[in-house]
Enzyme design. Structure first.
Site, PDB file in Angstrom:
ATOM      1  N   ASN A  14       0.867  -1.178   0.000  1.00 49.67           N
ATOM      2  CA  ASN A  14       0.000   0.000   0.000  1.00 49.67           C
ATOM      3  C   ASN A  14       0.904   1.229   0.000  1.00 49.67           C
ATOM      4  O   ASN A  14       1.457   1.588   1.041  1.00 49.67           O
ATOM      5  CB  ASN A  14      -0.905  -0.019   1.246  1.00 49.67           C
ATOM      6  CG  ASN A  14      -1.762   1.230   1.343  1.00 49.67           C
ATOM      7  OD1 ASN A  14      -1.894   1.964   0.366  1.00 49.67           O
ATOM      8  ND2 ASN A  14      -2.340   1.466   2.503  1.00 49.67           N
ATOM      9  N   LYS A  16       0.043   4.180  -0.311  1.00 52.29           N
ATOM     10  CA  LYS A  16      -0.677   5.335   0.249  1.00 52.29           C
ATOM     11  C   LYS A  16      -0.556   6.536  -0.701  1.00 52.29           C
ATOM     12  O   LYS A  16      -0.527   6.347  -1.911  1.00 52.29           O
ATOM     13  CB  LYS A  16      -0.175   5.660   1.665  1.00 52.29           C
ATOM     14  CG  LYS A  16      -0.117   4.419   2.561  1.00 52.29           C
ATOM     15  CD  LYS A  16       0.022   4.755   4.006  1.00 52.29           C
ATOM     16  CE  LYS A  16       0.366   3.505   4.794  1.00 52.29           C
ATOM     17  NZ  LYS A  16      -0.046   3.569   6.178  1.00 52.29           N
ATOM     18  N   HIS A  99      -9.586   0.407   4.711  1.00 48.55           N
ATOM     19  CA  HIS A  99      -8.321   0.749   5.366  1.00 48.55           C
ATOM     20  C   HIS A  99      -8.605   1.726   6.511  1.00 48.55           C
ATOM     21  O   HIS A  99      -9.447   2.616   6.381  1.00 48.55           O
ATOM     22  CB  HIS A  99      -7.349   1.366   4.360  1.00 48.55           C
ATOM     23  CG  HIS A  99      -5.953   1.454   4.900  1.00 48.55           C
ATOM     24  ND1 HIS A  99      -5.574   2.440   5.793  1.00 48.55           N
ATOM     25  CD2 HIS A  99      -4.868   0.675   4.717  1.00 48.55           C
ATOM     26  CE1 HIS A  99      -4.299   2.257   6.105  1.00 48.55           C
ATOM     27  NE2 HIS A  99      -3.848   1.192   5.474  1.00 48.55           N
ATOM     28  N   GLU A 101      -7.114   4.236   7.597  1.00 45.44           N
ATOM     29  CA  GLU A 101      -6.965   5.663   7.283  1.00 45.44           C
ATOM     30  C   GLU A 101      -8.217   6.189   6.596  1.00 45.44           C
ATOM     31  O   GLU A 101      -8.624   7.336   6.788  1.00 45.44           O
ATOM     32  CB  GLU A 101      -5.704   5.867   6.424  1.00 45.44           C
ATOM     33  CG  GLU A 101      -4.440   5.709   7.276  1.00 45.44           C
ATOM     34  CD  GLU A 101      -3.207   5.287   6.514  1.00 45.44           C
ATOM     35  OE1 GLU A 101      -3.190   5.353   5.268  1.00 45.44           O
ATOM     36  OE2 GLU A 101      -2.241   4.846   7.173  1.00 45.44           O
ATOM     37  N   GLU A 171      -5.415  -5.380  10.496  1.00 50.06           N
ATOM     38  CA  GLU A 171      -4.513  -4.249  10.693  1.00 50.06           C
ATOM     39  C   GLU A 171      -4.901  -3.496  11.965  1.00 50.06           C
ATOM     40  O   GLU A 171      -5.764  -2.607  11.929  1.00 50.06           O
ATOM     41  CB  GLU A 171      -4.600  -3.294   9.497  1.00 50.06           C
ATOM     42  CG  GLU A 171      -4.152  -3.911   8.194  1.00 50.06           C
ATOM     43  CD  GLU A 171      -3.552  -2.874   7.270  1.00 50.06           C
ATOM     44  OE1 GLU A 171      -2.428  -3.095   6.820  1.00 50.06           O
ATOM     45  OE2 GLU A 171      -4.193  -1.847   7.029  1.00 50.06           O
ATOM     46  N   GLY A 177       1.820   2.364  10.587  1.00 49.15           N
ATOM     47  CA  GLY A 177       2.675   3.534  10.426  1.00 49.15           C
ATOM     48  C   GLY A 177       3.312   4.011  11.712  1.00 49.15           C
ATOM     49  O   GLY A 177       3.850   5.117  11.765  1.00 49.15           O
ATOM     50  N   SER A 217       3.160  -1.952  10.398  1.00 46.36           N
ATOM     51  CA  SER A 217       4.597  -1.830  10.652  1.00 46.36           C
ATOM     52  C   SER A 217       5.362  -3.120  10.353  1.00 46.36           C
ATOM     53  O   SER A 217       6.320  -3.453  11.062  1.00 46.36           O
ATOM     54  CB  SER A 217       4.857  -1.355  12.084  1.00 46.36           C
ATOM     55  OG  SER A 217       4.299  -0.057  12.280  1.00 46.36           O
TER      56      SER A 217
END
Ligand code: PEP
Length: 256
Positions: A14, A16, A99, A101, A171, A177, A217
């Site tokens: 990903n 991003k 996701h 985010e 996740e 991140g 991560s």
């Protein structure tokens, strides 16, 4: 019962909101040139929308697949700025839905994730459905309930065959991140709960066949201990996927 070995691992990158068409194509070329074990693991690159065409053209004659980071569930119409699944024809064979985010920063709800997942499947693409708990939820002992609710709301709308064909990414929000990955035990436990929930909703065959990745991560330093665990069928990789050699190390760790 499908043995864990029968599920082909899948590692997805990903990127991003990083890379445009030119540097995306360059990174894709570098990944494809890493001598990856393509016979044993699926590899997917998810560039931003503006890089999809360039990346798809770059990897066309390789086993590397391309995924979209975001889609809208309607096929066409007055939805300024959005990209539909039919618009990805010839560009992508996977698409991420849910996701964290998108959930946190753009208000995506579980129902949105369900609609997107249905649209992705209807368009003949493979959804990568991301689920995961926040740190507050984990600390409050709510991880199992959160995962059960997120997974149920999406997968109760699918058929068992559609479920088998899907990919789920576990996740934990606190691991994305942050440089703080889940321990292999935490990842394996949560993925077990997710698989149990899929079994409750869609039966044991679908639960045995659906591939469940870990994301959060993942790096060359921790990928071996995470991806060697039974039940963890690969990884969804953010930061480390922007470096071809680091991403390649993770792909190799996922290969059985
Ligand atoms: C992600 O974006 O899905 C992700 C897991 O990011 P990172 O690897 O950077 O934590």
């Amino acid at each position: 019962m499908t043995s864990p070995q029968a599920r082909r691992p899948i590692v997805a990158a990903n990127w991003k909101m990083n890379t445009g068409p030119d540097d995306g194509a360059k990174l894709a070329r570098a990944v494809a040139a890493q001598g990856l074990p393509f016979a044993r693991v699926d590899v997917v690159l998810c560039p931003p929308a503006t890089g999809l065409a360039a990346v798809a053209a770059t990897v066309r004659s390789t086993p590397v697949a391309v995924g979209a980071q975001h889609v809208y569930w309607e096929a066409s119409g007055a939805y300024t700025g959005e990209i539909s699944v039919p618009m990805l024809a010839g560009l992508a064979t996977y698409a991420i839905a849910g996701h964290s985010e998108r959930r946190q920063l753009f208000g995506e709800t579980d129902l949105d994730v369900q609609r997107k997942t249905l649209a992705i499947l209807a368009g003949g693409l493979t959804p990568i459905v991301a689920v995961g708990e926040s740190l507050d939820q984990r600390d409050a002992g709510q991880t199992l309930d959160v995962l059960r609710s997120q997974v149920t709301l999406v997968f109760e709308a699918l058929s068992p065959d559609e479920t088998s064909a899907s990919v789920i990414a576990y996740e934990p929000v606190w691991a994305i991140g942050t440089g703080r990955n889940a321990t292999p035990e935490q990842a394996q436990e949560a993925i077990g709960w997710i698989r149990d929930t899929v079994a409750e909703v869609q039966g044991s065959t679908a639960a045995d066949q659906v591939r469940i990745q870990y994301g959060g991560s993942v790096s060359p330093d921790n990928c071996d201990e995470l991806l060697s665990r039974d039940g963890i069928d690969g990884a969804l990789v953010g930061g480390a996927s922007l470096d071809a050699a680091a991403f390649a190390a993770i792909v190799r760790a996922a290969a059985p």
